[in-house]
Write a protein that holds these residues in place. Structure first.
Motif, short mmCIF file in Angstrom:
data_model
loop_
_atom_site.label_atom_id
_atom_site.label_comp_id
_atom_site.label_asym_id
_atom_site.label_seq_id
_atom_site.Cartn_x
_atom_site.Cartn_y
_atom_site.Cartn_z
N UNK A 44 -0.76 -3.50 3.70
CA UNK A 44 0.33 -2.53 3.73
C UNK A 44 1.67 -3.22 3.98
N UNK B 59 7.50 3.57 4.17
CA UNK B 59 6.63 3.16 5.28
C UNK B 59 6.38 1.66 5.24
N UNK C 132 3.28 11.93 6.92
CA UNK C 132 3.65 11.65 8.30
C UNK C 132 5.07 11.09 8.34
N UNK C 133 5.76 11.27 9.44
CA UNK C 133 7.15 10.82 9.55
C UNK C 133 7.22 9.30 9.48
N UNK C 134 8.31 8.79 8.95
CA UNK C 134 8.53 7.34 8.94
C UNK C 134 9.91 7.06 9.51
N UNK D 255 -0.63 9.19 2.81
CA UNK D 255 -1.63 9.55 3.81
C UNK D 255 -1.48 10.99 4.29
N UNK E 15 6.27 -0.83 8.81
CA UNK E 15 5.29 -1.91 9.00
C UNK E 15 5.65 -3.16 8.21
N UNK F 253 0.86 -1.19 0.00
CA UNK F 253 0.00 0.00 0.00
C UNK F 253 0.89 1.23 0.00
N UNK G 278 4.00 16.09 9.06
CA UNK G 278 2.79 16.47 9.80
C UNK G 278 2.72 15.83 11.17
N UNK G 279 3.53 14.79 11.43
CA UNK G 279 3.57 14.24 12.80
C UNK G 279 4.93 14.49 13.48
N UNK H 261 5.42 9.02 5.01
CA UNK H 261 4.15 8.45 4.54
C UNK H 261 3.46 9.51 3.68
N UNK I 58 0.83 2.21 -5.32
CA UNK I 58 -0.28 1.26 -5.38
C UNK I 58 -1.60 2.00 -5.63
#
Lengths: 350, 306
Positions: B71, B107, B143-145, B140, B112, B47, B155-156, B137, B51
């Motif tokens: 994912x 990510x 966001x941090x990975x 979405x 994951x 994901x 954003x995170x 990421x 994708x």
């Protein structure tokens, strides 16, 4: 009173913060990305902890770790991510640990789509993971309720030492609505069972592994008694236009909000119809619905799925009334008129 | 290695019509990887941006058999497909030589999907795993990975009074994969097509698990001007932030050495996520990164010399 314009994700996050939640672990997944983003900013501001995990499994187990230490702990996700969390939720239930899990339901199965859905009803209300357990499930129908229920969920979770689930969806997660805040909680319950270091006291033990014959059974009967108590005390529901009715719509969450408009249209047309909305999906308001069913001739169930809550309605339907189901599986959201037309036509008997 | 003339004559198996952003690095990576392989390919994909943007039903940008499952499972899914292929071959039901490729973003690979990746590498499936690393990421909403560089804004890991962006170093997954003892691991970029094509071509000839990590600029997440995608990927190499190298059976080889090592600020100043590092009060953060980049570069040079 001052009102704050917030998305559902933000409102739920504020509800948690005002309830004294100091620990949030999350992971990106649409449509709840605003939740971890918002928490990454807010948690440091209130002296709490924000962790972006490397997976949903990791996030729920971080929540487990925080909960076992006595923290008010929270995680949020959306359907595929909630599936991954099920093992952790089962362990929380087995270990009798309080925690709050927010599911912004999206279309499934599999990757599905990212639009609102109610297809996780079974998963939410029947335990979800392995083993004999239940989680208390609240289904808000607007952003204010999402805030209120999150705020309240921590108390209920602590009271019963049980995970509490908020089952919202992609619409409530992302819609902007005015929200009234409650007073931030300063005094939180003391958790004597928590693992906080046993210097000067007897060690606490929290586990879900009971290998000695008979012990697990005893533990599960203890859980059963707790669940029975929750079924007695924590049922929440609402009824609208139910004074003089011949038929009834049963619906929850976003779908109930749409059905409310449908009932208003139908009432103007002289149709004597009401709306019954379960707020706690588990425990389900069987008795209350059964009482209402005594007065009517027809039941309509409307859900954004293939028909899941309908199973619970059937349990309450001892009178064996005809039940007509209208469902929108796969992310589609019905309009009030669409449901009204269905009621006019009656649909097919199930 | 095929010449550019020969390459363009090959049929492209990753075609236009997909919905990746203009200036997306990942689309270029997918196309180059498939162009470099002159055999039938079966691919799995985690994901992520690629994708989602290339397979919006009923459309597909892939002219090959392609599978997606959750994912975290690109490496597991391709493991299953490759194992099934081996059984078919043993039973004489198939005689074609097929190349198995797994794609994943950072990510789905660093975070994951790491467990699945590690398992597939340990079992040594005959698979090429290509990670398009855009360092967050992006699908979405940035966001941090585990692959997000230190001090990058996401954003995170928002830049503010409390933190200057992400406060941890990124994982070095290529080294983690080398530690698995796989026969081939490498880095690459879309900005040097010959580097990427020759590495993919080399990798698929080797039996066993192969890992190539490609730095994939993201115009929305980094963010940068869309026309700078290739240049910005090359600049990561010129500043030694993203060295180009390969590890064949444990032996390190630098595949490109910058003529003149540029300071890291040259890379940072083209990207919005590092804007705060250009402020005078953050000079020490910039210095910290420069020092670490220098240290890692020297370490890599030593590995390549020995």
């Amino acid at each position: 009173m001052k009102r704050n314009l917030l998305t559902g994700c933000e409102a739920s996050a504020e509800g948690a913060i005002h309830a004294g939640c100091k620990f949030y672990a999350g992971y990106p997944i649409t449509p709840q990305n605003r939740y971890p983003e918002y928490m990454s900013k807010r948690m440091p501001e209130v002296g709490g902890i924000f962790i972006q995990a490397e997976s949903e499994i990791s996030a729920i187990n971080m929540v487990f770790g925080a909960a076992v230490c006595g923290f008010r702990a929270l995680t949020s996700s959306s359907s595929p991510g909630i599936s991954l969390k099920q093992e952790g939720i089962s362990y929380l239930a087995g270990c009798e640990l309080p925690a709050v899990i927010v599911n912004m339901n999206r279309g499934g199965p599999g990757l599905g789509d990212v639009t609102p859905s109610q297809s996780d009803y079974f998963q939410a209300t029947r335990g979800g993971g392995h083993g004999d357990y239940r989680t208390i499930v609240y289904a808000p129908w607007n952003v204010q309720e999402l805030y209120d229920f999150t705020y309240m969920a921590f108390d209920i979770a602590d009271k019963y030492r049980n995970p509490v689930l908020i089952l919202a969806d992609g619409i409530i997660a992302q819609i902007l609505e005015p929200v009234k805040f409650r007073k931030p909680k300063k005094k939180l319950p003391v958790k004597k069972w928590a693992l906080t270091g046993c210097k000067g006291r007897k060690p606490n033990s929290i586990k879900s592994l009971f290998l000695t014959p008979g012990i697990l059974e005893k533990h599960n009967w203890k859980l059963y008694k707790k669940y029975k108590k929750i079924e007695e005390k924590e049922v929440k529901y609402e009824m609208y236009f139910c004074n003089d009715i011949e038929s009834l719509i049963v619906s929850f969450g976003t779908c109930a909000r749409i059905c409310y408009e449908t009932v208003k249209i139908a009432r103007e047309e002289g149709i004597k119809i009401g709306l019954f909305r379960p707020i706690t999906l588990w425990p389900f308001p069987y008795k209350q619905l059964e009482n209402l069913i005594k007065k009517i001739k027809k039941i309509y169930v409307v859900e954004m799925n293939l028909g899941q809550m309908i199973d619970d309605v059937k349990i309450a339907n001892r009178k064996n009334l005809p039940i007509y189901f209208y469902g929108r599986p796969g992310g589609g959201v019905p309009t009030p008129e669409e449901i009204y037309n269905f009621i006019k036509k009656n649909g097919s008997n199930i | 290695m095929p010449s550019l003339k020969e390459l363009v004559k090959r049929e492209s198996r990753f075609v236009s019509g997909h919905r990746l952003c203009g200036g997306c690095g990942a689309g270029i990576v997918m196309r180059l990887v498939l162009l470099a392989i002159d055999k039938p390919v079966i691919a799995s994909c985690a994901t992520g941006c690629v994708e989602v943007a290339t397979t919006i039903f009923p459309y597909s940008a892939w002219k090959i058999p392609w599978v997606h499952s959750a994912f975290e499972n690109s490496a597991s899914t391709i493991s299953g497909v490759e194992a099934a292929y081996r059984v078919f071959k043993r039973e004489g039901k198939i005689d074609k030589e097929i190349v198995f490729v797994a794609f994943g973003g950072d990510g789905g690979t660093h975070d994951i999907g790491l467990q699945a990746l590690s398992g597939a590498a340990e079992r040594n499936h005959n698979v090429l795993y290509v990670c398009y690393n855009n360092q967050a990421y992006m699908n979405t909403g940035i966001q941090r990975s585990g692959a997000t560089p230190k001090y990058a804004h996401t954003t995170t890991s928002p830049v503010g009074k409390v933190i200057p962006g992400k406060i941890q170093w990124q994982k070095n997954l290529v080294e983690i994969m080398v530690a698995h003892g796989i026969p081939y691991a490498a880095t690459s970029i879309p900005g040097r097509w010959n580097d990427l094509v020759s590495k993919v071509e080399k990798a698929v000839k080797i039996e066993g698990f192969k890992y190539i990590e490609v730095l994939s600029p993201c115009r929305l997440g980094w963010p940068h001007e869309p026309e700078l995608t290739l240049e910005i990927s090359r600049l990561a190499v010129e500043t030694c932030i993203w060295p180009l190298y390969e590890v064949v059976e444990g032996k390190y080889r630098l595949t490109y050495k910058p003529k003149e090592k540029k300071p890291v600020i040259e890379w940072f100043k083209l990207q919005g996520r590092f804007r705060h590092l250009l402020l005078p009060e953050n000079a020490h953060l910039l210095e910290e990164i420069q020092k670490e980049v220098d240290r890692r570069w020297e370490e890599l040079l030593k590995k390549c010399e020995s």
